[in-house]
Motif scaffolding. Structure first.
Motif, PDB file in Angstrom:
ATOM      1  N   ILE A  34      -7.027   2.861 -11.025  1.00  0.00           N
ATOM      2  CA  ILE A  34      -6.262   2.485  -9.836  1.00  0.00           C
ATOM      3  C   ILE A  34      -5.138   3.489  -9.584  1.00  0.00           C
ATOM      4  O   ILE A  34      -4.839   3.835  -8.440  1.00  0.00           O
ATOM      5  N   LEU A  35      -4.523   3.997 -10.690  1.00  0.00           N
ATOM      6  CA  LEU A  35      -3.472   5.006 -10.540  1.00  0.00           C
ATOM      7  C   LEU A  35      -4.025   6.270  -9.877  1.00  0.00           C
ATOM      8  O   LEU A  35      -3.375   6.873  -9.013  1.00  0.00           O
ATOM      9  N   GLU A  36      -5.230   6.670 -10.264  1.00  0.00           N
ATOM     10  CA  GLU A  36      -5.845   7.849  -9.655  1.00  0.00           C
ATOM     11  C   GLU A  36      -6.070   7.649  -8.151  1.00  0.00           C
ATOM     12  O   GLU A  36      -5.831   8.548  -7.344  1.00  0.00           O
TER      13      GLU A  36
ATOM     14  N   LEU B 170      -3.082  -4.236  -8.466  1.00  0.00           N
ATOM     15  CA  LEU B 170      -4.473  -3.958  -8.817  1.00  0.00           C
ATOM     16  C   LEU B 170      -5.426  -4.726  -7.903  1.00  0.00           C
ATOM     17  O   LEU B 170      -6.415  -4.189  -7.401  1.00  0.00           O
ATOM     18  N   SER B 171      -5.121  -6.016  -7.708  1.00  0.00           N
ATOM     19  CA  SER B 171      -5.987  -6.862  -6.887  1.00  0.00           C
ATOM     20  C   SER B 171      -6.051  -6.352  -5.444  1.00  0.00           C
ATOM     21  O   SER B 171      -7.116  -6.305  -4.829  1.00  0.00           O
TER      22      SER B 171
ATOM     23  N   LEU C  89      -1.544   8.953  -1.976  1.00  0.00           N
ATOM     24  CA  LEU C  89      -0.198   9.463  -1.718  1.00  0.00           C
ATOM     25  C   LEU C  89      -0.246  10.946  -1.338  1.00  0.00           C
ATOM     26  O   LEU C  89       0.437  11.386  -0.407  1.00  0.00           O
ATOM     27  N   GLU C  90      -1.056  11.725  -2.044  1.00  0.00           N
ATOM     28  CA  GLU C  90      -1.184  13.152  -1.742  1.00  0.00           C
ATOM     29  C   GLU C  90      -1.716  13.364  -0.322  1.00  0.00           C
ATOM     30  O   GLU C  90      -1.268  14.241   0.409  1.00  0.00           O
TER      31      GLU C  90
ATOM     32  N   TRP D 283       4.362   1.393  -5.819  1.00  0.00           N
ATOM     33  CA  TRP D 283       3.191   0.841  -6.513  1.00  0.00           C
ATOM     34  C   TRP D 283       2.852   1.683  -7.749  1.00  0.00           C
ATOM     35  O   TRP D 283       2.555   1.156  -8.823  1.00  0.00           O
ATOM     36  N   ILE D 284       2.882   3.010  -7.564  1.00  0.00           N
ATOM     37  CA  ILE D 284       2.577   3.903  -8.697  1.00  0.00           C
ATOM     38  C   ILE D 284       3.585   3.701  -9.824  1.00  0.00           C
ATOM     39  O   ILE D 284       3.227   3.652 -11.015  1.00  0.00           O
ATOM     40  N   SER D 285       4.872   3.525  -9.454  1.00  0.00           N
ATOM     41  CA  SER D 285       5.927   3.326 -10.456  1.00  0.00           C
ATOM     42  C   SER D 285       5.696   2.042 -11.251  1.00  0.00           C
ATOM     43  O   SER D 285       5.834   2.023 -12.489  1.00  0.00           O
TER      44      SER D 285
END
Length: 438
Positions: A392-394, A353-354, A400-401, A371-373
């Motif tokens: 942050i996930l978004e 996150l940081s 990644l896309e 990181w997403i995992s």
């Protein structure tokens, strides 16, 4: 009064520290930091010694070798006769010396520094210049200390400087520098080598001089013994007195010849002695130059040590600041009754996150997926506030896309390029060959 040194590009870094007084930590104990403000740079160009060096190197050719002497320095000391003069006279001496050196070594474009140091025991001028000559063959300026400070230049330097200053400063610069006061201990030893030879000549001459110790007495005896004839101007002498007179005359002639021989020998001896003195002076100059370089290297080392100590001190202060913050945060968590121990998964999640919040994205597709995992696992465990985690996930999924689309585009472009190449190299079919035959 003056001596010269040559410097490589590496040497000039330490020289600049010394000349431009870039540090307060001097290995030279003769420097009084409280008087440094009195120093004057007669070269009015912008920058310091190093920046002027780099600017001039852009305009001339210089071989790319570490041992190339890109700078030379004449150190001219204030004569003893001017030490008691007022400040105005002393400054005029240095300004005229600066004018002589500038003209001698190619003009102001080659001058790198002209610092007059008044914060040391004896005031002196450091005239630093780049030795530049014109390359007739390649029609360009080039750096060559060997050609500029050649034997002829060094032999004539002191005499021509002395003549110039006497002409420009007739009222304050009278005695000059070539007054024979520079004989050192080694030259005295050279003089002693001739002592025995001189004593032998002296003993030989003493024997001849015995007849001249009382010349009036000898002539009185001759006169008493002589008799003038009644007719004419003839004088008769006893044979013994005639022999005395003849001996006296011959000895005088012999003495005169020997004096001439001694005079000529003395001139040769003095010429040889002067050469020896010049060599001693040169050795003294070289040693002084080596000492100057050692002092400059010491100043440079002191500067580096000071820098590292300051850096270490700042690092320790920063570390202490972070340590204090950690203690404060730990105390806050304790007051809020939040357990301070967290899982390894939560640590990794919060670090991710940081990084993303501070603009640091994963280097490749594999790391982005990892990181997403990690964040998905924290989402399921409920270790991190959901609103922060999902934003942050978004960001990571969009990143990644973008990576995947970029790789796909590169893959499609590669396939198209390969297909075009195959078509160009494809062999003609049998039917096409027959058609061409018809």
């Amino acid at each position: 009064m003056a001596h010269v040194q040559k410097f490589t590009r590496g040497n000039l870094n330490g020289l600049s520290i010394h000349l431009d007084r870039k540090t307060d930590h001097h290995s030279n104990e003769e420097i009084d930091p409280t008087k440094t403000y009195l120093n004057v740079d007669l070269c009015q160009k912008e920058g310091d010694t190093l920046s002027r060096l780099n600017d001039r190197l852009k305009e001339v050719y210089c071989m790319k070798r570490e041992d190339v002497k890109v700078g030379c320095s004449w150190i001219v000391t204030l004569p003893k006769t001017l030490k008691e003069q007022n400040e105005s006279d002393q400054r005029e001496f240095f300004e005229k010396t600066y004018a002589f050196l500038t003209e001698r070594y190619g003009g102001g474009k080659n001058v790198l520094s002209a610092q007059v140091h008044l914060d040391e025991t004896t005031p002196h001028l450091h005239f630093v210049f780049m030795p530049v000559v014109w390359d007739e063959k390649k029609q360009r300026e080039k750096v060559s200390a060997k050609e500029v400070l050649n034997r002829n230049d060094l032999q004539k330097f002191h005499g021509e400087l002395d003549t110039f200053l006497k002409k420009e400063l007739p009222t304050i610069y009278k005695d000059g520098i070539l007054n024979g006061e520079t004989i050192e201990l080694d030259s005295v030893k050279e003089i002693k080598k001739y002592a025995k030879q001189i004593q032998e000549k002296k003993n030989d001459l003493s024997k001849e001089l015995e007849l001249f110790s009382e010349p009036k007495k000898v002539f009185d005896q001759v006169e008493k013994a002589s008799k003038k004839s009644l007719f004419g101007d003839k004088v008769t002498l006893p044979y013994s007195e005639f022999e005395k007179l003849k001996t006296l005359s011959l000895s005088g002639i012999k003495l005169n010849n020997q004096l001439n021989q001694v005079s000529e020998a003395s001139k040769k001896d003095l010429t040889a002695l002067k050469k020896e003195v010049d060599l001693v002076e040169q050795e003294k100059t070289d040693l002084k130059g080596q000492l100057e370089q050692a002092n400059q290297r010491a100043d440079e080392a002191t500067e580096k040590v000071t820098y590292y100590l300051d850096t270490l001190e700042n690092t320790l202060k920063t570390g202490q600041k972070f340590k204090d913050q950690a203690i404060i945060y730990k105390s806050i968590l304790k007051d809020a009754k939040i357990p301070f121990q967290i899982s390894e998964m939560e640590k990794q999640g919060r670090l991710i996150l940081s990084k993303v919040e501070n603009g640091r994205m994963p280097e490749d597709e594999q790391k982005a997926k990892k990181w997403i995992s990690v964040l998905e696992q924290n989402k399921e465990a409920g270790t991190i506030p959901l609103n922060r985690l999902e934003s942050i996930l978004e960001v990571l999924k969009a990143f990644l896309e973008k990576l995947l689309n970029k790789e796909l585009k590169f893959s499609l472009d590669g396939l198209k390029s390969r297909d075009t190449e195959l078509k160009k190299n494809q062999k003609p079919t049998h039917s096409n060959s027959m058609n061409r035959g018809r």
